[in-house]
Design a protein around this motif. Structure first.
Motif, PDB file in Angstrom:
ATOM      1  N   UNK A 174       8.766  20.725 -42.086  1.00 10.85           N
ATOM      2  CA  UNK A 174       7.560  21.298 -41.491  1.00 10.85           C
ATOM      3  C   UNK A 174       7.825  21.523 -40.004  1.00 10.85           C
ATOM      4  N   UNK A 175       6.894  22.154 -39.331  1.00  9.15           N
ATOM      5  CA  UNK A 175       7.020  22.322 -37.887  1.00  9.15           C
ATOM      6  C   UNK A 175       7.107  20.973 -37.183  1.00  9.15           C
ATOM      7  N   UNK A 176       6.311  20.016 -37.637  1.00 11.46           N
ATOM      8  CA  UNK A 176       6.345  18.675 -37.040  1.00 11.46           C
ATOM      9  C   UNK A 176       7.699  18.010 -37.301  1.00 11.46           C
ATOM     10  N   UNK A 177       8.207  18.125 -38.530  1.00 11.53           N
ATOM     11  CA  UNK A 177       9.517  17.548 -38.854  1.00 11.53           C
ATOM     12  C   UNK A 177      10.606  18.116 -37.942  1.00 11.53           C
ATOM     13  N   UNK A 178      10.563  19.419 -37.722  1.00 11.14           N
ATOM     14  CA  UNK A 178      11.560  20.055 -36.862  1.00 11.14           C
ATOM     15  C   UNK A 178      11.465  19.530 -35.430  1.00 11.14           C
ATOM     16  N   UNK A 179      10.239  19.354 -34.926  1.00  8.22           N
ATOM     17  CA  UNK A 179      10.064  18.846 -33.561  1.00  8.22           C
ATOM     18  C   UNK A 179      10.593  17.418 -33.446  1.00  8.22           C
ATOM     19  N   UNK A 180      10.287  16.579 -34.424  1.00  5.50           N
ATOM     20  CA  UNK A 180      10.766  15.196 -34.409  1.00  5.50           C
ATOM     21  C   UNK A 180      12.295  15.170 -34.441  1.00  5.50           C
ATOM     22  N   UNK A 181      12.882  15.950 -35.323  1.00  5.26           N
ATOM     23  CA  UNK A 181      14.339  15.970 -35.457  1.00  5.26           C
ATOM     24  C   UNK A 181      15.004  16.501 -34.188  1.00  5.26           C
ATOM     25  N   UNK A 182      14.446  17.552 -33.628  1.00  5.61           N
ATOM     26  CA  UNK A 182      15.040  18.138 -32.427  1.00  5.61           C
ATOM     27  C   UNK A 182      14.963  17.165 -31.246  1.00  5.61           C
ATOM     28  N   UNK A 183      13.843  16.452 -31.107  1.00  2.37           N
ATOM     29  CA  UNK A 183      13.730  15.446 -30.046  1.00  2.37           C
ATOM     30  C   UNK A 183      14.800  14.373 -30.213  1.00  2.37           C
ATOM     31  N   UNK A 184      14.998  13.911 -31.435  1.00  5.88           N
ATOM     32  CA  UNK A 184      15.990  12.869 -31.688  1.00  5.88           C
ATOM     33  C   UNK A 184      17.400  13.375 -31.367  1.00  5.88           C
ATOM     34  N   UNK A 185      17.728  14.547 -31.872  1.00 14.58           N
ATOM     35  CA  UNK A 185      19.061  15.109 -31.619  1.00 14.58           C
ATOM     36  C   UNK A 185      19.267  15.322 -30.125  1.00 14.58           C
ATOM     37  N   UNK A 186      18.274  15.863 -29.439  1.00 19.14           N
ATOM     38  CA  UNK A 186      18.395  16.107 -27.999  1.00 19.14           C
ATOM     39  C   UNK A 186      18.587  14.798 -27.243  1.00 19.14           C
ATOM     40  N   UNK A 187      17.888  13.744 -27.664  1.00 23.91           N
ATOM     41  CA  UNK A 187      18.043  12.450 -26.973  1.00 23.91           C
ATOM     42  C   UNK A 187      19.449  11.907 -27.145  1.00 23.91           C
ATOM     43  N   UNK A 188      20.075  12.147 -28.282  1.00 28.17           N
ATOM     44  CA  UNK A 188      21.446  11.686 -28.528  1.00 28.17           C
ATOM     45  C   UNK A 188      22.473  12.495 -27.746  1.00 28.17           C
ATOM     46  N   UNK A 189      22.141  13.732 -27.459  1.00 25.52           N
ATOM     47  CA  UNK A 189      23.079  14.577 -26.713  1.00 25.52           C
ATOM     48  C   UNK A 189      23.145  14.200 -25.246  1.00 25.52           C
ATOM     49  N   UNK A 190      22.095  13.582 -24.706  1.00 29.03           N
ATOM     50  CA  UNK A 190      22.105  13.212 -23.289  1.00 29.03           C
ATOM     51  C   UNK A 190      22.581  11.792 -23.052  1.00 29.03           C
ATOM     52  N   UNK A 191      22.785  11.034 -24.119  1.00 31.53           N
ATOM     53  CA  UNK A 191      23.293   9.666 -23.956  1.00 31.53           C
ATOM     54  C   UNK A 191      24.735   9.697 -23.466  1.00 31.53           C
ATOM     55  N   UNK A 192      25.083   8.703 -22.669  1.00 30.46           N
ATOM     56  CA  UNK A 192      26.470   8.635 -22.146  1.00 30.46           C
ATOM     57  C   UNK A 192      27.283   7.671 -22.977  1.00 30.46           C
TER      58      UNK A 192
END
Length: 192
Positions: A174-192
């Protein structure tokens, strides 16, 4: 309406009812109420007619999506707006199921060709530029590389979402599922 427009309308009706591979020149001529010779006169080949009819239908769908995205622009908050946009996209995919199944049929046909089809290169580039502009206001003329990458990302995401909703809708994002997943993926991309 002239024969050319009648042929395009007839071809689209046939595509949506029968699919790409099962549509014949005779089917189109019959649906359009014109002679078989009109196909050759206006388009040279049945394939060229089918491709143009499908590309027009995709452009009409893109116009529909642009209106939906403008409506979602009034939603407060980036995440909420993202969810609203994807809810509109998903509703449109569901409402236009025959158009999407036909597109995937064409993709399958293109995948069986020995070389990439130049006829679909420009429409894909336009779709990606359009998605970048629609979702983020990126001007493809001013920022062609960014438009290609961001548009390509949304194109890939859209393709996957469409496949899910065509094949197993009860397990589709769903649109909500996509937003949740994208937030999670984006947070992992900025981790050092």
């Amino acid at each position: 309406m002239g024969n050319r427009e009648k042929l395009l309308d007839g071809a689209l009706r046939c595509l949506l009812e029968k699919g790409y591979a099962a549509t014949t020149a005779r089917d189109i001529a019959s649906a359009a109420g014109v002679s078989l010779a009109a196909i050759n006169y206006h388009f040279r080949t049945t394939e060229a007619l089918l491709n143009e009819a499908l590309q027009r239908a995709i452009e009409q769908w893109a116009d529909e999506m642009e209106r939906a995205l403008r409506d979602a622009a009034g939603v407060d908050g980036a995440a909420e707006r993202f969810e609203a946009v994807w809810a509109s996209v998903i509703a449109s995919v569901t409402a236009n199921r025959p158009l999407w199944t036909t597109q995937f049929e064409v993709v399958t046909q293109l995948g069986r060709q020995p070389a990439p089809s130049p006829a679909w290169s420009e429409p894909q580039a336009q779709a990606q530029a359009g998605l970048a502009a629609l979702f983020h206001g990126i001007d493809p003329e001013a920022e062609p590389e960014r438009a290609q990458v961001i548009g390509g990302f949304y194109h890939a995401l859209l393709t996957g979402v469409v496949v899910q909703h065509l094949t197993v809708p009860d397990r589709a994002m769903s649109g909500r599922d996509l937003a949740v997943a994208l937030r999670f993926v984006a947070s992992r991309l900025v981790e050092v």
